[in-house]
Scaffold this active site. Structure first.
Site, PDB file in Angstrom:
ATOM      1  N   CYS A 150      -0.590   4.470   2.325  1.00 21.32           N
ATOM      2  CA  CYS A 150      -0.625   4.388   3.793  1.00 21.32           C
ATOM      3  C   CYS A 150      -0.369   2.945   4.202  1.00 21.32           C
ATOM      4  O   CYS A 150       0.749   2.468   4.064  1.00 21.32           O
ATOM      5  CB  CYS A 150      -1.945   4.923   4.332  1.00 21.32           C
ATOM      6  SG  CYS A 150      -3.405   4.251   3.516  1.00 21.32           S
ATOM      7  N   SER A 151      -1.386   2.258   4.678  1.00 20.53           N
ATOM      8  CA  SER A 151      -1.193   0.849   5.062  1.00 20.53           C
ATOM      9  C   SER A 151      -2.510   0.091   4.955  1.00 20.53           C
ATOM     10  O   SER A 151      -2.854  -0.680   5.854  1.00 20.53           O
ATOM     11  CB  SER A 151      -0.622   0.749   6.479  1.00 20.53           C
ATOM     12  OG  SER A 151      -1.471   1.412   7.409  1.00 20.53           O
ATOM     13  N   CYS A 188       0.878  -1.175   0.000  1.00 22.42           N
ATOM     14  CA  CYS A 188       0.000   0.000   0.000  1.00 22.42           C
ATOM     15  C   CYS A 188       0.907   1.213   0.000  1.00 22.42           C
ATOM     16  O   CYS A 188       1.515   1.530   1.021  1.00 22.42           O
ATOM     17  CB  CYS A 188      -0.929   0.019   1.210  1.00 22.42           C
ATOM     18  SG  CYS A 188      -2.001   1.484   1.235  1.00 22.42           S
TER      19      CYS A 188
END
Length: 207
Positions: A118-119, A115
């Protein structure tokens, strides 16, 4: 977002220093230290709970999905066609897992998830994201030099195997369907699930 084939590598390099803690992470760390100091939680308790959700409890959901796909060709096809619906058949879904795409590893293609923004991570089937998944070096290098980074993480992908990098987002999250290990024909689903690792479903490991 669509997947992209590996782009030219730049050689191995270090993963870089960990990113500084965000303000919310600092507050959580301070709260954890206070609770531990006052004896309200045993020392190391929160880390152990986090570890179990990262590596055991959460990923077992995904392992059941993979084992079903290995055992049932019709389910495997449904999973690759509509990941969200097929995963829901086994009882998993909801927030962070309501737009799932499953990509299949083959002898010619190795998939890996990242990603870059972000995550974003499929929590319902993989649990908590590992710390390295959220680190900027992983997020940047997996797009720029996936083969080199995978090798550093212990996942050697043969040169004749294409690497496809899939970028998760708030709109879509990915799950890698690993190749079934040889010699497991006839093995029941429960045993097959025990062979599946979190890292293989992210694509940073090969079974």
């Amino acid at each position: 977002m669509s997947g992209s084939a590996e782009r030219g590598g730049r050689g191995k390099q270090s993963g870089g220093d960990p990113a500084p803690m965000a303000p919310v992470e600092q507050r959580v760390a301070a709260l954890e230290a206070l609770l531990t100091e006052r004896g309200l939680v045993p020392e190391g308790f929160i880390e152990e709970v986090t570890r179990r959700y990262e590596t055991e409890i959460g990923p077992m959901n995904g392992a059941k999905v993979v084992a079903r796909a290995w055992s049932d060709p019709a389910y495997r096809q449904r999973l690759l066609t509509d990941g969200t619906a097929a995963i829901a058949e086994i009882g998993f879904g909801g927030a962070e897992g309501d737009h799932m795409v499953v990509v299949e590893n083959t002898p010619a293609v190795h998939n890996v998830i990242v990603c870059t923004l972000c995550s974003c991570y499929p929590w319902p089937i993989l649990g908590l994201p590992p710390a390295w998944y959220k680190d900027p070096p992983y997020r940047a290098r997996m797009v720029r030099e996936p083969r080199a980074l995978l090798a550093e993480m212990g996942c050697d992908v043969p040169e004749d195997v294409e690497i496809r990098v899939w970028d998760s987002s708030a709109e879509v999250r990915y799950l890698v369907l690993p190749q079934r290990p040889p010699g497991t024909e006839g093995m029941p689903e429960a045993e097959l699930a025990g062979l599946v690792t979190r890292d293989s479903m992210i694509g940073v490991a090969r079974l």
